[in-house]
Design a protein around this motif. Structure first.
Motif, PDB file in Angstrom:
ATOM      1  N   GLY A 167      22.860  22.556  -6.134  1.00 26.15           N
ATOM      2  CA  GLY A 167      22.344  21.358  -6.717  1.00 26.15           C
ATOM      3  C   GLY A 167      22.732  21.847  -8.265  1.00 26.15           C
ATOM      4  O   GLY A 167      22.071  22.857  -9.214  1.00 26.15           O
ATOM      5  N   TYR A 189      27.798  20.826  -5.321  1.00 22.49           N
ATOM      6  CA  TYR A 189      27.192  20.017  -3.910  1.00 22.49           C
ATOM      7  C   TYR A 189      25.904  19.260  -4.594  1.00 22.49           C
ATOM      8  O   TYR A 189      24.876  20.490  -5.478  1.00 22.49           O
ATOM      9  CB  TYR A 189      27.082  20.650  -2.893  1.00 22.49           C
ATOM     10  N   ASP A 190      25.930  18.769  -4.932  1.00 18.98           N
ATOM     11  CA  ASP A 190      24.575  17.816  -5.302  1.00 18.98           C
ATOM     12  C   ASP A 190      24.164  16.198  -5.387  1.00 18.98           C
ATOM     13  O   ASP A 190      25.772  16.036  -4.947  1.00 18.98           O
ATOM     14  CB  ASP A 190      24.711  17.622  -7.146  1.00 18.98           C
ATOM     15  N   LEU A 191      22.732  15.610  -5.152  1.00 17.40           N
ATOM     16  CA  LEU A 191      23.407  14.436  -4.550  1.00 17.40           C
ATOM     17  C   LEU A 191      23.346  13.197  -5.507  1.00 17.40           C
ATOM     18  O   LEU A 191      24.218  11.993  -4.963  1.00 17.40           O
ATOM     19  CB  LEU A 191      22.117  13.652  -3.661  1.00 17.40           C
ATOM     20  N   TYR A 192      23.872  13.490  -7.035  1.00 19.55           N
ATOM     21  CA  TYR A 192      23.915  12.878  -7.889  1.00 19.55           C
ATOM     22  C   TYR A 192      25.191  13.831  -8.495  1.00 19.55           C
ATOM     23  O   TYR A 192      24.413  14.433  -9.686  1.00 19.55           O
ATOM     24  CB  TYR A 192      22.532  12.574  -8.328  1.00 19.55           C
ATOM     25  N   TYR A 205      32.979  19.145  -6.279  1.00 19.59           N
ATOM     26  CA  TYR A 205      31.900  18.440  -6.126  1.00 19.59           C
ATOM     27  C   TYR A 205      32.787  18.057  -4.854  1.00 19.59           C
ATOM     28  O   TYR A 205      33.475  17.483  -4.531  1.00 19.59           O
ATOM     29  CB  TYR A 205      31.570  17.548  -6.092  1.00 19.59           C
ATOM     30  N   PRO A 207      31.465  18.824  -0.162  1.00 18.26           N
ATOM     31  CA  PRO A 207      29.995  18.527   0.758  1.00 18.26           C
ATOM     32  C   PRO A 207      30.248  19.907   0.913  1.00 18.26           C
ATOM     33  O   PRO A 207      30.321  21.123   1.000  1.00 18.26           O
ATOM     34  CB  PRO A 207      30.470  18.327   2.548  1.00 18.26           C
ATOM     35  N   PHE A 208      28.188  19.710   1.857  1.00 19.29           N
ATOM     36  CA  PHE A 208      27.578  21.140   1.849  1.00 19.29           C
ATOM     37  C   PHE A 208      28.529  22.254   2.801  1.00 19.29           C
ATOM     38  O   PHE A 208      28.860  23.190   1.829  1.00 19.29           O
ATOM     39  CB  PHE A 208      26.123  21.120   2.363  1.00 19.29           C
ATOM     40  N   VAL A 222      18.329  24.430  -6.149  1.00 22.59           N
ATOM     41  CA  VAL A 222      17.877  22.433  -6.008  1.00 22.59           C
ATOM     42  C   VAL A 222      16.197  22.620  -5.674  1.00 22.59           C
ATOM     43  O   VAL A 222      15.230  24.014  -5.730  1.00 22.59           O
ATOM     44  CB  VAL A 222      17.601  21.922  -4.411  1.00 22.59           C
ATOM     45  N   ALA A 227      13.741  18.623   3.055  1.00 22.05           N
ATOM     46  CA  ALA A 227      15.446  18.209   3.208  1.00 22.05           C
ATOM     47  C   ALA A 227      15.704  19.439   3.067  1.00 22.05           C
ATOM     48  O   ALA A 227      16.732  20.237   3.380  1.00 22.05           O
ATOM     49  CB  ALA A 227      15.234  17.393   2.298  1.00 22.05           C
ATOM     50  N   THR A 228      14.980  20.192   2.145  1.00 20.59           N
ATOM     51  CA  THR A 228      15.415  21.446   1.581  1.00 20.59           C
ATOM     52  C   THR A 228      14.456  23.240   1.849  1.00 20.59           C
ATOM     53  O   THR A 228      16.006  23.882   1.701  1.00 20.59           O
ATOM     54  CB  THR A 228      15.823  22.045  -0.067  1.00 20.59           C
TER      55      THR A 228
END
Length: 345
Positions: A167, A189-192, A205, A207-208, A222, A227-228
């Motif tokens: 996050g 790691y962040d979706l954006y 960045y 992968p998790f 986050v 989802a978290t």
């Protein structure tokens, strides 16, 4: 339980725009609230949390201001709406305690404080890292006993260590800047992903799964959403280094506490630093020193030498509190004048 904090009107020289009830109020907030309100609203401070049993206290108020551990679930919001409440202001960034869909259905306007001194939380995160790493609690306890041996106090350099930030928004970005100064290798790691952070801090960045497997320290930033929930559980912890340090200054529900404790005891996790705890509601922010029945899981955590828990205080700086109440009052001002808040959910 603290008694009802006294009712006060902050000024009689300005027109009072709105009657506001502030739940989960604490004395440390009063000077910041007084400064931010500037006499524009009639405020009542209530030490008890919002919930089904205390919603009735909001009768006659147009707005309520709530905090992290208040209950703004659908049944409570229905009570508030029936009592005439029209506005709910969350004086925090996280708003998972509010059923936003129910609020919309009931016509309640809800806002939060999305940005308040990310430095406060990021700096507290680093404080947890350093205190755990350098065994400061154990060292201080030894000093108080005049035990000046250095056994069991060996730490490690942050310089050169790999830190994974899960996050990487405003708080995560500030944390990256601080840790860059320590000479850490930074993963995120962040979706954006934010390309600016790559250039500014040299982070990557990933992968998790890669972040978990390669990080010496993992820090969670986050929001708590379905989802978290239990993002760090038995399976994900098993992917981490056995010496890894896990820090959570986000939301308690991000970590399966029992799984983390089991990993620590089995030697599959090195350190655990928490400013938030999944069962903190009804316990944190209050004095429970005289309770006959303490939280057994929390007691087990605190008994571990490689665990450090603080009571959801990462936000607790002069600057952050000023930001929180200034933003909250700006939302109340806008609503009182028939305008939308800049920070409505």
């Amino acid at each position: 339980m603290l008694p009802l904090l006294q009712h006060f009107s902050l000024s009689t020289t300005c027109h009072l725009l709105m009657k506001v009830l502030i739940y989960s109020a604490h004395e440390y907030e009063r000077p910041f609230l007084t400064h931010a309100a500037q006499g524009k609203h009639e405020l009542q401070l209530e030490s008890r949390a919002l919930g089904a049993a205390t919603a009735e206290l909001a009768r006659g108020y147009e707005a309520v201001v709530i905090f992290t551990n208040d209950d703004a679930s659908a049944p409570v919001l229905e009570q508030l709406q029936a009592l005439g409440v029209r506005y709910v202001a969350v004086r925090a960034a996280g708003h998972d305690q509010v059923d936003s869909a129910a609020a919309q259905r009931l016509g309640l306007r809800v806002c939060n404080v999305p940005n308040y001194s990310p430095y406060a939380v990021a700096e507290h995160t680093v404080a947890l890292m350093l205190a755990l790493n350098r065994q400061l609690l154990r060292a201080q306890a030894n000093m108080r006993r005049s035990d000046f041996r250095l056994d069991q106090l060996v730490g490690f350099n942050l310089h050169g260590k790999t830190v994974g930030i899960i996050g990487c928004g405003k708080i995560g970005g500030v944390l990256a800047g601080i840790l860059q100064g320590f000479g850490c290798q930074l993963l995120a790691y962040d979706l954006y992903p934010n390309p600016e952070f790559v250039q500014r801090y040299g982070l990557r960045y990933v992968p998790f799964e890669e972040l978990c497997a390669t990080s010496d320290i993992i820090s969670l930033h986050v929001p708590l959403v379905p989802a978290t929930h239990y993002l760090m559980n038995a399976d994900t912890l098993a992917r981490c280094k056995s010496t890894a340090m896990l820090i959570n200054t986000g939301r308690g529900g991000l970590v399966d506490t029992r799984a983390a404790l089991a990993a620590l005891r089995a030697g599959r996790l090195g350190y655990l630093g928490l400013d938030v705890y999944e069962f903190e509601k009804g316990r944190f922010f209050e004095d429970h020193s005289q309770d006959a029945a303490p939280d057994p899981l929390l007691e087990e955590l605190l008994a571990e030498p490689n665990v450090l828990v603080t009571g959801h205080q990462a936000f607790l700086t002069n600057e952050a509190l000023t930001d929180i109440f200034t933003t909250t009052m700006a939302s109340l001002d806008a609503w009182a004048q028939g305008q939308p808040s800049e920070h409505e959910l």
